[in-house]
Each structure stands twice: as C-alpha cells, then as structure tokens.
Design a protein around this motif. Sequence first.
Motif, mmCIF file in Angstrom:
data_model
loop_
_atom_site.group_PDB
_atom_site.id
_atom_site.type_symbol
_atom_site.label_atom_id
_atom_site.label_comp_id
_atom_site.label_asym_id
_atom_site.label_seq_id
_atom_site.Cartn_x
_atom_site.Cartn_y
_atom_site.Cartn_z
ATOM 1 N N ASP A 1 37.529 6.591 -17.840
ATOM 2 C CA ASP A 1 38.582 5.962 -17.036
ATOM 3 C C ASP A 1 38.798 6.841 -15.811
ATOM 4 O OD1 ASP A 1 40.872 4.908 -15.890
ATOM 5 O OD2 ASP A 1 41.834 4.489 -17.814
ATOM 6 N N ALA A 2 38.061 6.545 -14.748
ATOM 7 C CA ALA A 2 38.111 7.395 -13.565
ATOM 8 C C ALA A 2 39.506 7.418 -12.949
ATOM 9 C CB ALA A 2 37.083 6.918 -12.546
ATOM 10 N N GLN A 3 40.175 6.280 -12.902
ATOM 11 C CA GLN A 3 41.493 6.234 -12.272
ATOM 12 C C GLN A 3 42.489 7.111 -13.018
ATOM 13 O OE1 GLN A 3 42.331 4.970 -9.341
ATOM 14 N NE2 GLN A 3 44.359 5.870 -9.682
ATOM 15 N N ALA A 4 42.502 7.021 -14.340
ATOM 16 C CA ALA A 4 43.413 7.859 -15.129
ATOM 17 C C ALA A 4 43.064 9.336 -14.973
ATOM 18 C CB ALA A 4 43.346 7.452 -16.603
ATOM 19 N N ALA A 5 41.770 9.625 -14.914
ATOM 20 C CA ALA A 5 41.353 11.020 -14.736
ATOM 21 C C ALA A 5 41.790 11.562 -13.383
ATOM 22 C CB ALA A 5 39.841 11.129 -14.892
ATOM 23 N N ILE B 1 34.793 19.560 -12.402
ATOM 24 C CA ILE B 1 35.038 18.175 -11.987
ATOM 25 C C ILE B 1 35.539 17.371 -13.176
ATOM 26 C CG2 ILE B 1 33.973 16.068 -11.084
ATOM 27 C CD1 ILE B 1 31.969 17.854 -9.618
ATOM 28 N N VAL B 2 36.661 16.697 -12.987
ATOM 29 C CA VAL B 2 37.243 15.895 -14.072
ATOM 30 C C VAL B 2 37.207 14.397 -13.753
ATOM 31 C CG1 VAL B 2 38.708 17.786 -14.859
ATOM 32 C CG2 VAL B 2 39.578 16.197 -13.130
ATOM 33 N N ALA B 3 36.920 14.062 -12.503
ATOM 34 C CA ALA B 3 36.823 12.652 -12.117
ATOM 35 C C ALA B 3 35.995 12.556 -10.843
ATOM 36 C CB ALA B 3 38.209 12.052 -11.888
ATOM 37 N N ALA B 4 35.225 11.490 -10.735
ATOM 38 C CA ALA B 4 34.408 11.314 -9.533
ATOM 39 C C ALA B 4 34.276 9.834 -9.212
ATOM 40 C CB ALA B 4 33.024 11.936 -9.718
ATOM 41 N N ARG B 5 34.338 9.552 -7.926
ATOM 42 C CA ARG B 5 34.176 8.176 -7.458
ATOM 43 C C ARG B 5 33.353 8.217 -6.172
ATOM 44 N NH1 ARG B 5 39.400 6.702 -6.823
ATOM 45 N NH2 ARG B 5 39.551 5.813 -8.918
ATOM 46 N N VAL B 6 32.361 7.354 -6.084
ATOM 47 C CA VAL B 6 31.564 7.286 -4.869
ATOM 48 C C VAL B 6 31.183 5.839 -4.602
ATOM 49 C CG1 VAL B 6 29.336 7.657 -6.044
ATOM 50 C CG2 VAL B 6 29.587 8.276 -3.628
ATOM 51 N N TYR C 1 27.649 17.492 -15.512
ATOM 52 C CA TYR C 1 28.282 16.580 -16.468
ATOM 53 C C TYR C 1 29.524 15.988 -15.820
ATOM 54 C CZ TYR C 1 30.736 14.808 -20.546
ATOM 55 O OH TYR C 1 31.409 13.998 -21.436
ATOM 56 N N LEU C 2 29.575 14.659 -15.752
ATOM 57 C CA LEU C 2 30.700 13.948 -15.162
ATOM 58 C C LEU C 2 31.301 13.052 -16.229
ATOM 59 C CD1 LEU C 2 29.016 12.949 -11.758
ATOM 60 C CD2 LEU C 2 30.404 14.978 -12.259
ATOM 61 N N SER C 3 32.481 13.420 -16.692
ATOM 62 C CA SER C 3 33.089 12.717 -17.830
ATOM 63 C C SER C 3 33.603 11.337 -17.464
ATOM 64 C CB SER C 3 34.228 13.559 -18.409
ATOM 65 O OG SER C 3 35.207 13.806 -17.409
ATOM 66 N N ASP C 4 34.245 11.220 -16.300
ATOM 67 C CA ASP C 4 34.863 9.956 -15.892
ATOM 68 C C ASP C 4 34.415 9.634 -14.476
ATOM 69 O OD1 ASP C 4 37.220 9.339 -18.055
ATOM 70 O OD2 ASP C 4 36.920 11.502 -17.776
ATOM 71 N N VAL C 5 33.623 8.573 -14.349
ATOM 72 C CA VAL C 5 33.037 8.273 -13.044
ATOM 73 C C VAL C 5 33.118 6.789 -12.726
ATOM 74 C CG1 VAL C 5 31.424 10.212 -13.083
ATOM 75 C CG2 VAL C 5 30.719 8.009 -14.027
ATOM 76 N N ASP C 6 33.095 6.521 -11.431
ATOM 77 C CA ASP C 6 33.001 5.159 -10.904
ATOM 78 C C ASP C 6 32.009 5.232 -9.747
ATOM 79 O OD1 ASP C 6 33.266 2.634 -9.902
ATOM 80 O OD2 ASP C 6 35.433 2.718 -9.584
ATOM 81 N N ILE C 7 30.781 4.778 -10.003
ATOM 82 C CA ILE C 7 29.701 4.901 -9.029
ATOM 83 C C ILE C 7 29.302 3.502 -8.565
ATOM 84 C CG2 ILE C 7 27.401 5.837 -8.588
ATOM 85 C CD1 ILE C 7 27.786 7.581 -11.114
ATOM 86 N N ARG C 8 29.370 3.287 -7.259
ATOM 87 C CA ARG C 8 29.036 1.979 -6.714
ATOM 88 C C ARG C 8 27.954 2.123 -5.647
ATOM 89 N NH1 ARG C 8 34.984 -0.968 -6.197
ATOM 90 N NH2 ARG C 8 36.047 0.345 -7.737
#
Length: 796
Positions: free
Chosen positions: A170-174, A307-312, A341-348
């Motif tokens: 859950d990237a947003q929560a992270a 890193i605890v959250a990542a979005r790209v 290691y990326l636990s919570d991600v949103d990759i687009r």
Amino acid sequence: MNHPEMPNLMPETATNADTGWRAVGVSRPHESAELHVLGQATYTDDIPELQGTLHAALGLSSKAHARILALDLAPVRAMPGVVAVLTAADIPGTNDCGPIIHDDPILVTDTVQYIGQPVFIVVADTHTNARRAARQANVTYEELPAIITPQQAKAAASYVLPPMRLERGDAQAAFERAPHVVKGELFVGGQEQFYLEGQIAYAIPKENRGMLVQCSTQHPSEMQHVVAHALGLHSHHVQVECRRMGGGFGGKESQSALWACGAALAAAHLKRPVKLRADRDDDMLVTGKRHCFWYEYEAGYDDEGRIVAARVDMTLRAGYSADLSGPVATRAVCHFDNCYYLSDVDIRAACGRTNTQSNTAFRGFGGPQGAIAIEYVIDEIARNLGKDALDIRTLNYYGIDERNQTPYGQVVAGNVLPELTAQLERSSEYRTRRAAIDAYNATSPVLKKGLALTPLKFGIAFNVTHLNQAGALVHVYVDGSVLVNHGGTEMGQGVNTKVMQVVAHELGVDLAHVRITATDTTKVSNTSATAASTGADLNGKAAQDAARRIRDRLAAFAVTLLGGEAADVQFHDDAVHVNGGSLPFVEVVQKAYLKRVQLWSDGFYATPNLSWDAKSMNGNPFSYYAYGAAVSEVVVDTLTGEWKLLRADALYDAGRSLNPALDIGQVEGAFIQGMGWLTTEQLWWNAAGKLMTHAPSTYKIPGISDCPEDFRVQLFDQPNVVDSIHRSKAVGEPPLLLPFSVFFAIRDAISAVAGHRVNPPLNAPATSEEILRAIDAVTENIASKMGSVPIFQASR
C-alpha cells in the motif's frame, strides 16, 4: 561466498573430467578477428553483386504529421538510371512491418506520421542515381498537429498502448507513515544505435516464387515472416541469411524489416536482384532510437535512509507506432527496483505516441531507463541526510534470506552484490578517494571533482516466455572437422566464438577444428532475435545439446573398439579415451562413419522455470540476475560545463565466463556506450519535428579522448546458481548500467559547488549546457537562502 543454491550445481561433463583440458572458460580471440583486421570479413554490402543487380532508395516524408493530398512521382521517374518507382499500391501482400502490433506500414498510404517516414521506393541502376531520384518527388501536404515530446504525449493522453501499472503493498499508506519524502521530475534522453554498418538488405529472386534476402539483422526469422507477408507468400518461400553485422545494439532487431521488405518488394516486382542500402543520414532519420523517458518520482524514507515507499510515473517517447515499446516499458517497470528491496511501490509506465521515429530495442531494452530513476532517488536521499550515497545504497540492498522478493514477485536468488560491492569498494579505494576529493574541492573554487559507486542487478531472459528457445545443428565430417549452425546472429559480440568453444568442449577437439556458418532460416527455423543478452545462453545450450548427442553416439561406438563403459568415455585433447586406451578423434569418427553411425545432430533448448502474467505484471520472467558495480571519478569545470572522466573501476558478475577476454571487452564497450548515452549523445528535434542530430557531424558519440586513462575492469568469478551454459552469465546488456557511476559522479561534483547541501536538477544527457544549467540552479538555490549571489556565479 557460500549460497544455499550451490549444492544444485550440475556435475561437469565427462569430456574433460580429471584432465585439466578445457575449451570453455579460457580467453580466445574472436573467431573473425583476423578477417576484421585484414578487411576480409564479409558484410552484406561486401557480397559480390549478381549481374543485373539494381539499387533502391526510399522517398521520405518532409512533414511530421500530415495528409498527402497529391503525390507527383513523374520527376522521379524522369531521373537518369531510374528503372521503377513503387508505392504502397504495388505491395502484393500486407503493407506492414510491425513486430507485434500491425500499425507500422512499409510505405505510407495517405497520412505521414514523422519526418523521414518512407512514402515510396525508387529503383535505379546505381545507388547514387536512386538516392538523387528519391529527392525529386513533388508532394502536396495538409499539415496536422504534431506531438514531439513525451510530456506533450502525456498531456494529450496520446499513447500507442494502454498504460501499465505494477503495485505492491500500500504505497499511499506507506507514504503517510514515512518520516521523509523526496519528489521531483527527471528527463533522460534517448540514444542512436550508431552501428558502424548501416541498415542494408540484398534481395535475390529465386525459382518458384522464392526469395533470398541477405540482410543485416538480429532477427532473421522475423525478417522471413515480414517479407513473406509483404509478398503474399509462405515462409518457406523466403530464405533470410546473415553472416555478421557491423553492430546492431537492438536497432536491427525489428527495424531491419523495413529494409528487408523494401528490397524484396522491388526484387519481386522487377524479377532482378535489388540492394537497399541506407545512407547514414537517412538511416538516422528513418530508424528508431533508445526511448527517451520522462519521470515523475516520489519516495518515502526513514531517518537512516531506508526506502519505505516509492512511486514513479514513466512516460516513454514511443514514436508514431508501437514497435517494441510495450516490452521496453515492461522491462523498465521490472528494473525500477534495480538492486533495492521496495516494500510498497506504485510503478506506472505509458508509451507516449509522438510524431517521431518509432523507437525500438537498444542495449538494455528499458532496463537502464527503469533503474536510473531509483538511483536518482537514492542519490537525493543521501544528500538530504548528509550521508554517503554508497551507504544508502547498501542499506537498501536486497537481502539474502529476507527482503529478497521483487515487486513483480520473483525471488532474488544468488545475490552476490554485498560481496561484489565490498570487493570493489576495497580495490577502488573508494573511502580514501572520497576524503581526498572532499579536501580537493574545499580549496578549488572552479574545478570540482565528483565520485560515485553505483551497482546493478539485471534480469536475463526475454520477458515474453515463448521467445526463450533456440535451435542448432552440428555436423562432424569424416576428416574430424566440425561445422556448427545456430539461430543466433553475430554482431561483433562474439556469440559465434562462444558457441564454437562450447561445441569444441563437448567433443574434446581443438577450437581450430570447429567452424560456424551464417545464420540461415533454411537451417534453423523459428528462431528468436539475438537480443535480451540471451545469445550465448540459448544458442550455446542448443549447440551443446546437439554436440552431446553426437558425443554420446561416438562414446557408445568407442567402447566397441576399446572396451569399457560408455559412461566412462572421455573426449579431450583431440582424442577419445576409455578403458585405459585412446584413439584420435578423427580415427573414431572415420570408423564410426563406416559403421553407419549418425555424425550430425540437431539440438534444442528452452529456458526452464519462466512465467509471466502481463495483466498482473507478476511472475518469474528472468532465468537469473547478473550483478555488477562501478566507481567513477570525474572533474567538472564549473565555468564552462566541461568535464573529464579521470578513472573508472568496474567489477562485473559474468558467472564462470565462457571467454574472459570477450567478456571484458563487452564490459568496456558497454561502459563507454552507456557513458555516451548519459553525457554527450543528445537527440534534438526542432519545432517542426525534424531530427537535427542525424549525422556524425551533429551527434556526438564518445571518442578515444573521452575514455579514462585509468580504466580498470575485472570479472567477478563465481558460478551461476542456475544451470546456464557452463554456469556463465550474460554480458551483453547489463554492463551498460555501470556508467550510471559517471552520471552520478558528475552530479556529485556539481553538488560540491554548494557544499553538497542542494540536489542538482541534472537531466541526461549531462552535456556541458545541462551541467551549467544544473550549476545555475544550485547557486540560485543557495543564493536565495543566503540573500546573495556567489562570486563565481556573478563572474560567469
């Protein structure tokens, strides 16, 4: 360096057991090295032309996006030497050469989509006459709005394919829990393949509607298919052959199709041989490049830098058609994690439709573009925390037994990065040099030095599972010589040399007794492209399978001559050994022939344990991972933006290298090529949509003066944890990520202008102009905080 997977290592073949004899794992010259040096290596344009050969050229669009209202070809036909002019109406079959989606016409029918798109083919008696005639057409256009940049494509929601998305956790929560967040934008430009041999095809009509196409291509089977479709024939009518290419880098995977189809169409129409050879300017104007990427990124991290959250959100400049943009975007998504290691991600990722050349495969195939984004993020986190970027990188590395699953669900096995990084850190004297550079910068107001160590993790296999297969043929002749044919293509990387070594090793013969013939669709059918760094992996295994079948037959025959058991027969030193006796290999072969033992065999290989669900973007798309790291030291002139690479140290994980000399050469070449992509090789389209950097005079690849005087390349010697060919690892694409260290060393030098307190907004390529823009941004940032303009900036 023990790993739990090591007990699964397969035993070495009996070919060289307890003898010390090997044909693999040793340095050998490229099989065509002498021919290259002597100028005797035959490329497509060197093939003697048959009597009656004609020459073709393409008539190109002069508009980026427009409807053709009128096309007057009379002036073209009136030019000296012109034999015929062909348009889309003259294509008997399918007017398409797209590799996946059928949106890529061979010749335009009514609407042009980029400047340089082929509209017609002119055939003349000479190459020069054809080129001159192609420029004489009178075309009336109705211009339409054009989209040039990926930013414009995103704003207009202009895409060649539906956007893709990969989520884990859950990237947003992270993000909401993250103590710190960094966000920004980044643009990384594309790259011209700049192969030494341009696109070329030579088509020769054969009896009964047959067509032979000699083509500089990485994918003969694909060329066979598109030519057959264009001519309205079956595949068995078309033979495609490629002995070697003068470079490919991905640019001859799908985009050689236009040239193969153009030559074949003209040859079929005129019933005469036709050669279509691209002039360098036309080649660069017509063909696609490495995809430009525009990123919008965001990352959450804790006080230590984890890193605890990542979005790209990545937008590619795909060009006017899909070509291979979908798989490129997929690989970029799967390599955004790089080594971390990326636990919570949103990759687009979205493939932006633009009115430019349709971009295509290029060494790395999206992997470098995906990985550089997370490296940029880590570089910013380190600067924000006042820590060394190396420490932030190692902190976020994938673990050995935990934190070892990628966002797409594959377990990272055989991770040697901790040991490899530690070895490179020691051998490069990273910490000592870091302190020395800080001291230098403290007393140098104009010249600033920078240092960076960057790692890589690169997945090996085609993302499309069914492409991971290969075939080969091996013939043993009665004089003991061996002939090999396989589905891979030689573009200078040495795949033929490695396959020859594999076969020599299996049969126990000297490498000089093995020869490889041209890649030919009439010998090995339905082959995959030589791409995705799989050339030696797939074709080596297929050739090994074929050679092993012959060896097993000879082993069974040898025991009838010498006694013993077939399982105990050894092949080495040009002889067959069993039961305390031995016979020369050639003698065994001759006796076997007289007893009607089959002395040729086919071989086949399909990479096991692969899976991929394109909808969920989950699975095990890669056979294994290759690793590596590099340290680069640069000096930057903050007044001019000029820079120089002073020293580079690279350590690459080639597994148990099949040929260390070739592999080191590949690492060196990839490093310099990747450095060019990130520093000097700028693609520039003008406002009308014309590519202005379409010649060596306007497009700057690295020269010998750009190579560091101190260049240290080593291979990290440890067997692959999976059953690859002799436990080696691929070395084609992954090393191209090593020069990330150059880019981030330049960024490090720029940040020294402000005492490393500001993240320089540096885009790639980091040209001198881009470096100066970043320096200006840094100094303006500091000036706004301090209420004054630094002296050195005012002097500029």
